[in-house]
Each structure stands twice: as structure tokens, then as C-alpha cells.
Design a protein around this motif. Sequence first.
Motif, PDB file in Angstrom:
ATOM      1  N   ARG A  66      92.081  27.686   6.654  1.00  0.00           N
ATOM      2  CA  ARG A  66      90.895  27.039   6.361  1.00  0.00           C
ATOM      3  C   ARG A  66      90.806  25.622   5.764  1.00  0.00           C
ATOM      4  NH1 ARG A  66      90.413  31.298   2.914  1.00  0.00           N
ATOM      5  NH2 ARG A  66      90.115  29.865   1.142  1.00  0.00           N
ATOM      6  N   PHE A  67      89.717  25.023   6.109  1.00  0.00           N
ATOM      7  CA  PHE A  67      89.756  23.346   5.661  1.00  0.00           C
ATOM      8  C   PHE A  67      89.950  23.419   4.223  1.00  0.00           C
ATOM      9  CE2 PHE A  67      88.162  19.278   5.555  1.00  0.00           C
ATOM     10  CZ  PHE A  67      88.711  18.598   6.370  1.00  0.00           C
ATOM     11  N   ASP A  68      89.423  24.073   3.394  1.00  0.00           N
ATOM     12  CA  ASP A  68      89.832  23.675   1.994  1.00  0.00           C
ATOM     13  C   ASP A  68      91.062  24.185   1.683  1.00  0.00           C
ATOM     14  OD1 ASP A  68      89.223  26.586   2.540  1.00  0.00           O
ATOM     15  OD2 ASP A  68      89.072  27.102   0.463  1.00  0.00           O
ATOM     16  N   GLN A  69      92.072  25.027   2.237  1.00  0.00           N
ATOM     17  CA  GLN A  69      93.226  25.368   2.063  1.00  0.00           C
ATOM     18  C   GLN A  69      93.935  24.255   2.528  1.00  0.00           C
ATOM     19  OE1 GLN A  69      93.581  28.955   4.528  1.00  0.00           O
ATOM     20  NE2 GLN A  69      93.545  30.333   2.568  1.00  0.00           N
ATOM     21  N   LEU A  70      93.579  23.597   3.591  1.00  0.00           N
ATOM     22  CA  LEU A  70      94.285  22.318   4.232  1.00  0.00           C
ATOM     23  C   LEU A  70      94.074  21.137   3.185  1.00  0.00           C
ATOM     24  CD1 LEU A  70      94.293  21.117   7.877  1.00  0.00           C
ATOM     25  CD2 LEU A  70      93.518  19.391   5.983  1.00  0.00           C
ATOM     26  N   MET A  71      93.171  20.819   2.891  1.00  0.00           N
ATOM     27  CA  MET A  71      92.923  19.935   1.787  1.00  0.00           C
ATOM     28  C   MET A  71      93.815  20.272   0.622  1.00  0.00           C
ATOM     29  SD  MET A  71      91.044  17.292   2.931  1.00  0.00           S
ATOM     30  CE  MET A  71      91.807  17.625   4.313  1.00  0.00           C
ATOM     31  N   GLN A  72      93.679  21.439   0.004  1.00  0.00           N
ATOM     32  CA  GLN A  72      94.518  21.773  -1.287  1.00  0.00           C
ATOM     33  C   GLN A  72      95.894  21.446  -0.860  1.00  0.00           C
ATOM     34  OE1 GLN A  72      93.714  25.717  -2.658  1.00  0.00           O
ATOM     35  NE2 GLN A  72      94.709  25.357  -4.301  1.00  0.00           N
TER      36      GLN A  72
END
Length: 446
Positions: free
Chosen positions: A394-400
Motif C-alpha cells: 500500500r502507498f502508506d506502507q511504501l512511504m513508511q
Amino acid sequence: MGHDLMGQIFQYIQSYLSSDQTPGAAGNMFWVLIYILAVFVGLSIAVIAMNWLERKILAHMQVRLGPMRVGPHGLLQPIADAIKLLLKEDIIPSEADVAIFWMAPFMVVLAAFTVFIVVPFGPTHAVTDMNIGILFMLGVSSLSVLGIVMAGWASNSHYPLIGALRSSAQMVSYEVAMGLAVVSAIVMTSLNASGTGTLSMIGIVQAQQEQGVWFIFKFFPLGLIAFFIFAVAMVAETNRAPFDLAEAESELTAGFHTEYSGFRWSLFFLAEYSAMIAVSSIAVTLWLGGWLRPFPNLLNGSTWDLIFSLFPGVTFLFLAAMCFFNVVRMPKHPFFRIQTIGLAGFGVVLGLIGLVMLVPAVRIRVQDIFWFSAKVAAFMYLYIWYRGTFPRYRFDQLMQMGWKVLLPMGLGVLILTATWPMRHELWSQVITPPWHVMLRLLRLED
């Protein structure tokens, strides 16, 4: 007059063959042009091969056959796809910014191909050698995001724009961690007699040769951790699974290139695979010894040099033998006659290449290129393996992952790499005195 001119031209061309420099460093523009053409043709062939290999390897991972109809084992499928894309109708959205829409794919391809000016396939097998080679590669490779943003914005469509913004945010996030990992490798080059490091791509490989260790094993496990950070970041930088949020077909159709078709779409495809090869080349140069064969310092001497120089020819002969083995296993049916003949012909070509590579004058010149290409090929296989194994983030996982995991790891590895050679001095001057003071205060020491 004409005879003298031809003699001078021939001497100019032949003079470089005895040089121990790259064509750019030697100032020989003829061989610079030859190397540029070789890189362009080689990259194009590599992309065609990767197209076929990715489809076949993923198919075997999923217990299916993949392309089989067009040529023996589908070998001609990439050529059929290329012809289809060239003949396909070229569509431009009516509300698109036509000029930027045209420029975007060429911008991405230009950035991907320009990187290879300083990629060292051998001590002399590079277009040129720059004293800021690694900065040049990182800087130019980062420009590809401009083409992606241009493509998403010029399409005047919501999904391409979202994909382009995702790609830019993703590249910014992972570029920082990648840069810290690269600096860690550059710091390792300074651990020599002169105490000076280098940013030259050829110099980085030569530093590993002088120190007798690939940087992936330097200050273990620091070199391995820096390599891991770069390996994860380079997958995200190239928008490949599991970090392919910019091309998430379940959400954004095809992402930033949704509105592209035909030849211009194929340019994005060409740039993506070229970028994968480029970042793999950086990883091989920084941590895996570049063109150096395995154990160059441990297994040295004329006998070992001869054994390792035979590997390129033996590898192609082995691939030819695999082709002939599959020819024998092909069904004896009239429908498979063309397939059988084509596969046998492909095996003959591979066998002839292998025999040519066993010629002493050839094997000495190509072994550097072979070892470099073999290491890059291992990275390309990992790209395919990741795509067939991991689910998309997910995009939030990618940023994290980029900001909360890789960035702190990169900072820690860089600090430890810089201070590791001075650990004894730091222990004696910084750590030990406070302990002495504490012990005196506790009257445990006279």
C-alpha cells in the motif's frame, strides 16, 4: 594524398587497441562512437531478452508455459510484440498538451540511456571515466522522474496524474536512503595507503581489488546492510513490484502512461528495463566487484586465470547443450517441426558464440564484460522473482518503509562505516576516560 589520409585514419583507429584507457579518456572519438552504438544495441537486445525471460520465468513459477507459439519456445514473441507496437495506431487525447506529451517518453529514455556513459564493463570497457562518475549516474538516473511527471500531467487525465505524483513521491523518498548507502560505499574506497576516496566508477572497482574484498563483505555486516538498503531502494526507484504503485493496474489502470499507445508506450517500456539494468550496474560496481571475477586475490596465478577465462565460452556451450537437449525432448509431431528446427538453430548460434569465446585473443578481452554482465543478470532475475513472489505494498506502507526504516538504517550504517576504522582510537579517547572517572568516584580504583 588520399593514401596518406587513409593511412592516418587507420592508424588513428588502431592506436586505441593498445591503450589501457577508456575511449573517452584516450580522446579517441571513433571508439567512443563504437562504444555508444554497442551500448545502445546491447541494451536493446537485453530489453528484448528480458521481455521473453520475464514472461517465461514467471510462467514457470506459476506452473504454466508462457509464450510458446511464436518461434521455438516463444523466442520470437518479443519481435512480434515490437512489430505490433510499431504498427499500432498512435492516439493522443484531444485535451492533452501535445508538445509535452511527445517529449515525456523521450525524456525518460534519454535519462536511462545516458547513465551508461560511465558504466564500467571492464577496466577499459566504458565510454569514458569521470572523476564524479557515481554522482553523474545518480543524478542522471533521477531525471527520469521528470519524464514520468510530464507524461502524467500532459495526459490531462486523473489516473495518469495520480500515478505520476506517486512516482515522484516514491523516488524522493527512496533516493535519500539510496544516496546514504552509496556514500557508505564511497567511504570504504578511502581506506587505502593514500587515505583518499574516489567517485570514479572504475576507481571504486579498483579500490575493491586493492583492498582484496568486495564492499558487500567490508566491515561485516555494515557493507551487507548498505547493499540491502540500496537493493530495496533500487526496486522502488524503478517502480517495480512490490513497489509498483505508480503503475498499479488495480487502482490506476496503467498509471502515468495510461493514455500512451503504440511506439511511445514502448519507449516507456524500454526506459523501465534500461533503468533496471542501470541501477543493477551501480549495485554491481559498488558492492560486488564490478568486472572482477570471483576470488581474484585468493585464487590468483596463471592457472586460475586460465580456468576463469574459460567460463564465458563454457557458459554459452552449456546453453547450446540445453537447447539440443530440449530438441531431443520435443514431440515428434509435424506441428512441432518448425519449433524443433528453430530451437536447434538457436542452439547452433549459441554454440558458435561459445567456440569463438574460447579463442585466446577473444576470451582475454571479453571475460571482464562476461563477469559484469553475469552479476547484472542475477539482479535482473531477482526483479522477476520479486514480481512473482511479493504482494504490492500500500502507498502508506511504501512511504513508511522509505522514511521510517530505510532512512534511519542508512544514517546508522553511514555513521558506523565512517567511524569503524577509528574504533580503537574512539574507545581509548572517548569511551574509556568516563569509565575511569566513574570508577574513581566509586573508589573502586586507586
